[in-house]
Design a protein around this motif. Sequence first.
Motif, PDB file in Angstrom:
ATOM      1  N   ASP A  16     -71.605 -67.277 -50.771  1.00  0.00           N
ATOM      2  CA  ASP A  16     -70.813 -66.210 -50.154  1.00  0.00           C
ATOM      3  C   ASP A  16     -71.321 -64.831 -50.568  1.00  0.00           C
ATOM      4  OD1 ASP A  16     -69.286 -68.182 -49.089  1.00  0.00           O
ATOM      5  OD2 ASP A  16     -67.448 -67.732 -50.201  1.00  0.00           O
ATOM      6  N   ALA A  32     -60.123 -51.840 -46.033  1.00  0.00           N
ATOM      7  CA  ALA A  32     -60.076 -53.306 -45.864  1.00  0.00           C
ATOM      8  C   ALA A  32     -60.848 -53.969 -46.977  1.00  0.00           C
ATOM      9  CB  ALA A  32     -60.672 -53.704 -44.506  1.00  0.00           C
ATOM     10  N   VAL A  33     -60.533 -55.231 -47.224  1.00  0.00           N
ATOM     11  CA  VAL A  33     -61.318 -56.056 -48.146  1.00  0.00           C
ATOM     12  C   VAL A  33     -61.734 -57.310 -47.402  1.00  0.00           C
ATOM     13  CG1 VAL A  33     -59.262 -57.177 -49.138  1.00  0.00           C
ATOM     14  CG2 VAL A  33     -61.399 -57.202 -50.415  1.00  0.00           C
ATOM     15  N   GLN A  34     -63.006 -57.651 -47.544  1.00  0.00           N
ATOM     16  CA  GLN A  34     -63.507 -58.889 -46.943  1.00  0.00           C
ATOM     17  C   GLN A  34     -63.367 -59.976 -48.004  1.00  0.00           C
ATOM     18  OE1 GLN A  34     -66.100 -61.268 -47.047  1.00  0.00           O
ATOM     19  NE2 GLN A  34     -65.499 -62.097 -45.082  1.00  0.00           N
ATOM     20  N   ILE A  35     -62.689 -61.057 -47.664  1.00  0.00           N
ATOM     21  CA  ILE A  35     -62.390 -62.115 -48.630  1.00  0.00           C
ATOM     22  C   ILE A  35     -62.797 -63.469 -48.068  1.00  0.00           C
ATOM     23  CG2 ILE A  35     -60.003 -62.344 -47.759  1.00  0.00           C
ATOM     24  CD1 ILE A  35     -59.165 -62.998 -50.671  1.00  0.00           C
ATOM     25  N   PRO A  69     -68.194 -65.656 -45.278  1.00  0.00           N
ATOM     26  CA  PRO A  69     -68.311 -65.655 -43.811  1.00  0.00           C
ATOM     27  C   PRO A  69     -67.205 -66.434 -43.105  1.00  0.00           C
ATOM     28  CG  PRO A  69     -70.430 -66.081 -44.821  1.00  0.00           C
ATOM     29  CD  PRO A  69     -69.424 -66.135 -45.923  1.00  0.00           C
ATOM     30  N   GLY A 108     -64.134 -66.481 -44.166  1.00  0.00           N
ATOM     31  CA  GLY A 108     -62.850 -65.867 -44.504  1.00  0.00           C
ATOM     32  C   GLY A 108     -62.404 -64.852 -43.479  1.00  0.00           C
ATOM     33  N   GLY A 109     -61.998 -63.699 -43.946  1.00  0.00           N
ATOM     34  CA  GLY A 109     -61.515 -62.681 -43.035  1.00  0.00           C
ATOM     35  C   GLY A 109     -61.361 -61.357 -43.738  1.00  0.00           C
ATOM     36  N   CYS A 110     -60.802 -60.364 -43.054  1.00  0.00           N
ATOM     37  CA  CYS A 110     -60.560 -59.047 -43.630  1.00  0.00           C
ATOM     38  C   CYS A 110     -59.059 -58.816 -43.786  1.00  0.00           C
ATOM     39  CB  CYS A 110     -61.165 -57.957 -42.744  1.00  0.00           C
ATOM     40  SG  CYS A 110     -62.960 -57.855 -42.862  1.00  0.00           S
ATOM     41  N   ALA A 116     -56.599 -65.739 -43.307  1.00  0.00           N
ATOM     42  CA  ALA A 116     -57.751 -65.568 -44.198  1.00  0.00           C
ATOM     43  C   ALA A 116     -57.823 -66.776 -45.132  1.00  0.00           C
ATOM     44  CB  ALA A 116     -57.615 -64.278 -44.991  1.00  0.00           C
TER      45      ALA A 116
END
Length: 456
Positions: free
Chosen positions: A224, A418-421, A424, A426-428, A448
Amino acid sequence: MSIVSKEDLLNKQAEAKNTLESFTCRVLVCSGTGCIASGAQKIYDEMAKLCENLDWVSVEMQKDVPHVGVVKTGCQGLCELGPLMKIEPYDYQYVHVQVEDCKEIVERTVMEGQPVSRLFYRDHDTACPHPSDIPFLNQQTRIVLENCGNINAESIDEYIAVGGFQAMAKAFFDMSPQDVIDEVTKSGLRGRGGAGFPAGKKWSQVARQKEKVRYVVCNGDEGDPGAFMDGSVMEGDPYKMIEGMTIAAYAVGAENGYIYVRAEYPLAISRLRLAISQAEDRGLLGEHILGTDFSFHLHINRGAGAFVCGEGSALTASIEGKRGMPRVKPPRTVEQGLFAKPTVLNNVETFANVPMIIEKGAKWYRSIGPEKSPGTKAFALTGSVKNTGLIEVPMGTSLREVIYDIGGGIKGDAKFKAVQIGGPSGGCLITPHLDVSLDFDSLKKMGAMIGSGGLV
C-alpha cells in the motif's frame, strides 16, 4: 548456547538482563530505514568509535570511564525528525542528530549525564527531553511496537532479556495446541492485513483439516502507498513476529513456515535472516525447539514488487515459483494454500500480536479497543501532517485524535481536506469523518477500510 528447556530460557533471560543492566549508559541509535536514509549509519559508526575507548574523555575530564553500549534499534517513531538517538538511563530523546554532534553527546551526556538541550524535540517553544514529553509519542499504546526503538534490533539476547520467547515456552509447556487456538479466538484478534478476518477462526480451520502437512505463511509484502508498518516491525523487532509464527505453527501442527517480503525491504530481509540464524543457534527454531518434540523451520521468500502478490493466493503461487496471480475460490487458503496444503496466512502485525496474547491472556487483550475490534493498530502517518511517522493506537481511536493530537495537525496550520486510507482498495475520508472510529466495522460503514494501516 542452545536453550533446551524452559529452565534454560529463564536462566538465559536472567543472564541477558544482567548484561543489559551492567551498562552504565546505552546509546540507542535509530536504524530504521528512514533514519538510515538520513545518515544514521554514520552517526552509529561515530558513536561506536568514540565510545570504544573513552580514555580521551576521562583524561580531559578526570572522570571514571563508564561502561557504554552503542546499539542499532528499529524505528523510534518520529521519522521526519531523524536521525534519532535515545540515551539511557537518562531517557533523553535527541532529534536531527548530526555526526558533528557526537563528540558533544559523549562529553556531556555519556560522561556527565547532562543533556544537549538543542537536540531536544520542541513542541512550539517547549523543550521535550523525554519520549514521554512528546505529544506524538506519549499518546500511543504500543504492543506490537513495544520493543521497536528500545532494544538492539540485531540481538536475540536483548529480546530474551525483555521477556522474549516466554509466550512460546508457555504455549509449549502449559497449553495444548487447542488451548492456544482457543486463547487467540477469545482474544478477538482480527487479521491486521486489511480484511479483519478472525485469526483464531482461521487457525482452527487449518487445524481441523484431514491433511496433516500444514504451513504457516507471513505476508510481509506491504504494497500500500505510504505504508511502512510491517517493514518497521521486521526491521526493529523481527523476533516477536518469529515467535508469533512459531506459536501459530505449534497450534496448527505445521513444521515449515515462509515469510514473504518484498525485495524493496533489504534491511528487513537482512535482519530477518540474522534473527532466524540466531534463533536456530539458540535452539528456538529448527529441530526439537526448547527440547520438545516440536520442530519448525522458517524460510524467507523475496517478492519482486508485484502489488497483486499481497493477495493470499497470488502470494502462495509466487512462493511456489509460479506467476503471482489470484485464483478463484474455493478452495480457500485454509484448505489448499501453499503447495495445495492447509495454510495459515497472516500478516506481520497479526503474528506480532500473538506472543502478548498468549503471555497476558485474551481478557487483557480485549480490554484494549472496542468489543468487535480489540487490540491496537499500527499506522504509517504520512503526507501533509506536521508529525509524520510510525504510530500505534488502540482500535477505535478517532481520525481527529490521530491527525491533530498525535500528528500535530496539518502543516502550516492549513485546513484539513482528506485522508487516503486503506491503500488502493480503500477510500478517502473527509472533514465530516474526522470523528469516525478507526476500526474495521466503523470504516466499512463509511465505504472505506482500515487496510494494512497507511494514512496519507
